[in-house]
Design a protein around this motif. Structure first.
Motif, mmCIF file in Angstrom:
data_model
loop_
_atom_site.group_PDB
_atom_site.id
_atom_site.type_symbol
_atom_site.label_atom_id
_atom_site.label_comp_id
_atom_site.label_asym_id
_atom_site.label_seq_id
_atom_site.Cartn_x
_atom_site.Cartn_y
_atom_site.Cartn_z
ATOM 1 N N HIS A 55 -2.069 3.870 -2.972
ATOM 2 C CA HIS A 55 -0.742 3.316 -2.670
ATOM 3 C C HIS A 55 0.283 4.413 -2.410
ATOM 4 C CE1 HIS A 55 -2.879 0.035 -4.759
ATOM 5 N NE2 HIS A 55 -2.176 -0.733 -3.962
ATOM 6 N N LYS A 90 -8.940 8.220 6.871
ATOM 7 C CA LYS A 90 -7.717 7.595 7.425
ATOM 8 C C LYS A 90 -7.535 8.032 8.877
ATOM 9 C CE LYS A 90 -5.158 5.258 5.140
ATOM 10 N NZ LYS A 90 -5.450 3.811 4.802
ATOM 11 N N ASP A 185 -9.123 0.171 0.148
ATOM 12 C CA ASP A 185 -8.422 0.781 1.280
ATOM 13 C C ASP A 185 -9.228 0.560 2.567
ATOM 14 O OD1 ASP A 185 -6.469 2.916 2.373
ATOM 15 O OD2 ASP A 185 -8.444 3.664 2.947
ATOM 16 N N GLU A 264 1.156 0.829 1.696
ATOM 17 C CA GLU A 264 0.425 2.004 2.188
ATOM 18 C C GLU A 264 1.088 3.326 1.795
ATOM 19 O OE1 GLU A 264 -2.459 1.836 3.516
ATOM 20 O OE2 GLU A 264 -2.639 -0.085 4.544
#
Ligand SMILES: Cc1cc2nc3c(=O)[nH]c(=O)nc-3n(C[C@H](O)[C@H](O)[C@H](O)COP(=O)(O)OP(=O)(O)OC[C@H]3O[C@@H](n4cnc5c(N)ncnc54)[C@H](O)[C@@H]3O)c2cc1C
Length: 423
Positions: A55, A90, A185, A264
């Motif tokens: 987070h 990511k 995630d 996020e």
């Protein structure tokens, strides 16, 4: 988890406490012992920082910086590498957004199939309720449901048994994780499941073996029998060419903007450091969008708490208590209009359920004459474009140097002054 800190406290302060409790162990200890899973409640050899990092109550940059301060660059290279795995996943997903879309579409089809195929539904129920008869697997299934966390090695074994022994669709397993992991995630989860299945590094599957499970669980289980001895290759098209990332330069910060906080990135301090000041802030909860099935209450609880914590730290003169769900475009536009905002700012939303949930918000705000400013952290700006080959290519090109770079996240002072004098 250490007894001194409650690993479930969804605040930046709790994340920082956990980080400092773990730091002495981030060097040699971590490199030697990180693969051993002693079980829940036992002193872990790993940091258990993932709920906070997921987070961004604490972020990769500060975790790496703190680690380097204690151990130097080389003394904790393994730990820093693991933190960079998150950055890598990511950046990779950001350049291959169709992989996320493909996953959500396949998941919908799989869920439809369950309703029409009782035999599949039964096997899925056994896997997700811990009643397959494979002792270790059933244990991890219940551990996930009860604690919202699994050790990395347990995640690998679990995914491998799910795919190759139980022959269940990997997307249903990834969804089970996303609904129960507090650190669930889009990038780390989807791409790790693909990696185990042999879809990420083509043809390279991860097969869980009894000897490996026994050794790295400290013989906590009876030797698992009946595990697949061969990993069948799953047919799937190769990932498309990477979609090049182009981030706009940092824009001039405003002193009376509205802040949108999303799950996020819950570290609004970085926007304040860039010069942003907020007259109001709104926290948006989109946890329900992580799946079309029900999200575990502990996941929602953590995210909701984390949003509240970030609101309190935002420095906004007025922090909106109301967290909209459902029709985000209408509710966020109404909030912006109520506060007569000219500009709404938020941290960049990476590919995933929150970006999907809010996709209709930006055109609605623009239509109402409200500008949207999206701020990208320098860490992501620097790292993500380099995440286009394998992890080690990224590591050698950019990852290992990130800790030494000046990532000040600032809108350049000289430009700021120039802009101010134009006013
Ligand atoms: C099938 C599968 C699914 C996974 N799903 C998720 C997920 O949804 N969310 C998630 O954050 N991680 C996921 N991981 C990665 C990894 O298992 C967790 O990040 C890690 O176990 C978290 O525990 P920790 O904080 O104690 O990790 P540590 O070993 O202490 O590592 C510190 C931090 O580095 C990052 N990290 C470490 N290993 C990895 C990795 N392999 N990939 C990405 N980041 C890593 C995490 O942010 C972690 O908190 C998954 C791995 C597998 C095999």
């Amino acid at each position: 988890m250490t007894p001194e800190t409650d690993s479930r406290t969804p605040s930046r302060e709790a994340g920082l406490l956990q980080l400092s409790a773990f730091l002495p162990h981030a060097g040699n200890n971590y490199a030697r012992l990180r693969n051993i899973d002693y079980g829940p409640g036992e002193k872990p050899q790993v940091s258990t920082l993932s709920p906070w990092i997921r987070h961004r109550l604490i972020n990769e940059q500060e975790v790496v910086a703190a680690t380097v301060t204690v151990h130097g660059n080389r003394g904790a290279e393994k730990f820093i590498q693991e933190v960079c795995w998150r950055t890598y996943w990511k950046g990779w997903l950001e350049q291959h957004p169709s992989i996320w879309r493909g996953y959500t579409t396949a998941l919908e089809k799989n869920i439809e199939e369950i309703t029409n195929t009782p035999e599949l539904a039964q096997r899925l129920e056994a896997a997700t309720s811990g009643s397959t008869g494979i002792e270790c697997f059933d244990f991890w299934s219940r551990e996930l449901i009860d604690t919202g966390y699994l050790h990395n090695h347990a995640r690998m074994w679990f995914a491998s048994i799910w795919i190759f022994t139980l022959k269940l669709p990997w997307e249903l397993g990834a969804d089970f994780f996303l609904r129960y992991l507090i650190d669930g995630d889009a990038a780390s989860n989807t791409l790790s499941w693909r990696w185990v299945a042999g879809l990420q590094t083509r043809g390279k599957t991860y097969l869980a073996g009894p000897a490996n499970i026994m050794r790295y669980t400290n013989n906590r289980f009876s030797p698992p029998v009946g595990l697949a001895q061969k990993a069948i290759t799953i047919e799937a098209p190769s990932p498309p060419q990477p979609h090049p990332l182009e981030f706009e330069p940092q824009k001039r910060p405003y002193e009376d903007a509205g802040l949108l906080l999303c799950d996020e990135d819950l570290n609004p301090e970085f926007l304040c450091e860039q010069g942003w000041r907020f007259s109001t802030a709104l926290a948006v909860e989109a946890t329900a969008n992580r799946s079309i099935l029900q999200i575990a209450p502990h996941v929602t609880r953590f995210t909701r708490g984390a949003l509240k914590d970030a609101l309190a730290r935002s420095g906004a003169a007025e922090a909106e208590k109301h967290i909209p769900t459902g029709d985000y475009a209408a509710q966020i536009t109404a909030w912006a209009q109520k506060h007569k905002l000219r500009v709404v700012v938020l941290s960049y939303l990476p590919v995933g359920p929150t970006a999907d949930a809010l996709a209709s918000v930006w055109p609605a705000l623009e239509k109402a004459g409200i500008r949207v400013r999206i701020s990208v952290r320098d860490w992501d700006r620097r790292a993500w474009p380099a995440c286009e080959g394998g992890f080690f290519k990224f590591w050698h090109k950019v990852g290992k140097n990130l800790a030494n770079e000046d990532l000040s996240n600032r809108y350049p002072e000289s430009t700021r002054r120039r802009q101010a004098s134009k006013k």
